[in-house]
Scaffold this motif. Structure first.
Motif, PDB file in Angstrom:
ATOM      1  N   ARG A 112     113.346  24.179 -12.578  1.00  0.00           N
ATOM      2  CA  ARG A 112     114.400  26.047 -11.710  1.00  0.00           C
ATOM      3  C   ARG A 112     114.753  25.164 -10.383  1.00  0.00           C
ATOM      4  NH1 ARG A 112     111.194  31.308 -13.829  1.00  0.00           N
ATOM      5  NH2 ARG A 112     110.646  30.272 -15.776  1.00  0.00           N
ATOM      6  N   GLU A 114     115.299  25.443  -7.531  1.00  0.00           N
ATOM      7  CA  GLU A 114     114.838  26.497  -6.413  1.00  0.00           C
ATOM      8  C   GLU A 114     115.028  26.564  -5.282  1.00  0.00           C
ATOM      9  OE1 GLU A 114     112.556  30.622  -8.328  1.00  0.00           O
ATOM     10  OE2 GLU A 114     111.907  28.572  -9.356  1.00  0.00           O
ATOM     11  N   ARG A 120     106.555  27.792  -5.241  1.00  0.00           N
ATOM     12  CA  ARG A 120     107.454  27.641  -5.575  1.00  0.00           C
ATOM     13  C   ARG A 120     107.947  25.593  -5.710  1.00  0.00           C
ATOM     14  NH1 ARG A 120     112.286  30.515  -3.900  1.00  0.00           N
ATOM     15  NH2 ARG A 120     111.513  32.725  -4.557  1.00  0.00           N
ATOM     16  N   TYR A 121     108.616  25.247  -6.580  1.00  0.00           N
ATOM     17  CA  TYR A 121     109.220  24.029  -6.475  1.00  0.00           C
ATOM     18  C   TYR A 121     109.924  23.668  -7.562  1.00  0.00           C
ATOM     19  CZ  TYR A 121     104.110  23.733  -4.740  1.00  0.00           C
ATOM     20  OH  TYR A 121     102.961  23.471  -3.729  1.00  0.00           O
ATOM     21  N   ARG A 259     111.120  43.161 -15.670  1.00  0.00           N
ATOM     22  CA  ARG A 259     110.729  41.596 -15.941  1.00  0.00           C
ATOM     23  C   ARG A 259     112.072  40.776 -15.661  1.00  0.00           C
ATOM     24  NH1 ARG A 259     106.647  38.400 -15.749  1.00  0.00           N
ATOM     25  NH2 ARG A 259     107.481  37.254 -17.102  1.00  0.00           N
ATOM     26  N   ALA A 281     102.571  37.759  -8.461  1.00  0.00           N
ATOM     27  CA  ALA A 281     101.890  37.552  -9.668  1.00  0.00           C
ATOM     28  C   ALA A 281     101.640  36.000 -10.319  1.00  0.00           C
ATOM     29  CB  ALA A 281     102.585  38.242 -10.812  1.00  0.00           C
ATOM     30  N   ALA A 282     100.494  36.375 -10.535  1.00  0.00           N
ATOM     31  CA  ALA A 282     100.089  34.666 -11.205  1.00  0.00           C
ATOM     32  C   ALA A 282     101.332  34.403 -12.278  1.00  0.00           C
ATOM     33  CB  ALA A 282      98.678  34.894 -11.330  1.00  0.00           C
ATOM     34  N   GLY A 283     101.363  35.481 -12.670  1.00  0.00           N
ATOM     35  CA  GLY A 283     102.062  34.878 -14.135  1.00  0.00           C
ATOM     36  C   GLY A 283     102.503  36.736 -15.280  1.00  0.00           C
TER      37      GLY A 283
END
Ligand code: AMP
Length: 415
Positions: A112, A114, A120-121, A259, A281-283
């Protein structure tokens, strides 16, 4: 030419890759316990797959996809998420004609565009699970039980879930709620942030999870979706809650949780751990009973989740994992190579110094590599068919015949 890595990507190696492997191994074991088998889909898909499935109005499709044209001018995209590909697989292989339910998990890189920052990658890794064919809330429960088991096994503290229901496509359910929400928002539209003024038209549910303080204040008294969904969705949601209670899963109902992805319906959830900061959140995941229809296939109930592997790794304890390996020390290349091979054949991870440096330096390397056992082949040992076994944990050293080595290593390692 100056060599450099692409922004937002990284090489994984050393302690990090060990943590990745540790979590991946746990996932494979746990998902197998629940009857899921692994699927590896291509990293490259037709752009349309995501444009349709994830939704044109999402940040992912609108701003974050890595799309390219191949030599024939076809638009391809590096996958930004995993669900669409698994659904494509199930549809193109007509799996739901042959099975009442299908269970898959995947582990792999996603892309992505971003702004990179810690955790965040642009190339990151997700672990995901998809369960097709079961409309009842026990399938939703299963997602959370698996996550709870995984978090416990990788030692993340106090797992908790935030859950919500965002209803279904029946006229009197989400579509009606959206209308009510838009009416509420329109009355206050001049105070909403510019993003939310746009969202209000394209994707009004997303206004509910806007992080802008003014929007947050406005949505505090907005209609609550879990109170306004249809009777069927309400029943499913209360059944899920009572199943979660029966399994002692800790959760909070968060009426603002919607979401980011368009394809969700009914249950949505996110998973948190005490080790995480308050916000991230982790997921998360949820039910997406409407996605097959978007692709023109007959409806299939489906539920799934995706975890950010890079973020889980950030949360794990620091410290070098202990390595249960053997280091062979000696000056005679032939004898050293022979013994190293015997240890490896017997199933012990074994290394030696190929430069056969001084004995002192070889011992230093054994220490540095955290080797549990050092096997010493000095001149005397070789002459007498012996080997000296040093247990680095308690510094005990014994000279034993080479034939007894396997027994001796078994006593140390227990395998
Ligand atoms: P999503 O598909 O957006 O629901 O993301 C699921 C999980 O993937 C998130 O909770 C994050 O842990 C992780 N994730 C999403 N985007 C990134 C990113 N750019 N870098 C690292 N992890 C990410």
């Amino acid at each position: 030419m100056k060599l450099k890595i692409v922004k937002g990507t990284r090489d994984l190696y050393g302690a990090d890759i060990k943590k990745f492997q540790f979590i991946e191994d746990k996932c494979r074991k746990i998902f197998n316990l629940y009857g899921y088998s692994e699927i590896r889909t291509p990293v490259l898909e037709n752009t349309e797959l995501f444009a349709r499935g994830v939704g044109e109005d999402t940040d992912i499709v609108g701003k974050e996809m890595y799309s390219l044209q191949d030599r024939r001018g076809r638009s391809l995209t590096l996958r930004p998420e995993g669900t669409a590909s698994v659904v494509r697989h199930v549809i193109t292989n007509t799996l739901m004609n042959q099975n009442k339910s299908v269970k898959y998990f995947y582990i792999g890189p996603m892309f992505r565009y971003e702004q990179p920052q810690k955790g965040r990658y642009r190339q990151f890794y997700q672990i995901g699970v998809e369960y097709f064919g079961v409309p009842t809330p026990d399938a939703d429960l299963e997602m959370m039980l698996m996550l709870q088991q995984l978090f416990n096994e990788i030692n993340l503290k106090s797992v908790s879930f935030q859950i919500n229901t965002i209803g279904c496509q029946n006229e009197n359910c989400r579509p009606q709620f959206k209308k009510n929400l838009v009416t509420y928002l329109k009355e206050r539209s001049n105070t909403l942030c510019t993003d939310c003024q746009r969202r209000m038209e394209n994707n009004p549910l997303r206004v509910l999870d806007c992080k802008n303080p003014t929007c947050k204040e406005i949505t505090k008294s907005a209609p609550k979706i879990h109170e306004e969904v249809c009777e069927d969705c309400k029943t499913d949601f209360s059944e899920l809650k009572s199943l979660l209670d029966a399994h002692e899963v800790i959760y909070d109902v968060n009426e603002k949780l919607v979401r980011g992805l368009d394809y969700y319906s009914k249950t949505v959830f996110e998973v948190y751990s005490e080790n995480l900061g308050a916000q991230s959140a982790a997921g998360g995941g949820g039910r997406y009973d409407g996605l097959f229809e978007i692709y023109g296939a007959p409806t299939v109930p489906a539920v799934g989740f995706a975890l950010g592997l890079d973020r889980l790794v950030l949360l794990m304890d620091e410290g070098t994992p202990t390595e249960n390996n053997v280091f062979v020390v000696g000056k005679d290349r032939k004898a050293v190579c022979k013994l190293v091979d015997e240890c490896r054949q017997a199933g012990y991870s074994t290394i030696y110094d190929p430069f056969l440096s001084s004995m002192k330096s070889q011992f230093r390397q054994a220490n540095k590599t955290n080797s549990r056992v050092v096997l010493v082949l000095g001149e005397d040992e070789i002459a007498n068919g012996n080997v000296s076994v040093k247990d680095m944990k308690n510094s005990e050293q014994n000279i034993i015949p080479v034939q007894s080595l396997k027994t001796s290593l078994f006593e140390v390692f227990g395998f």
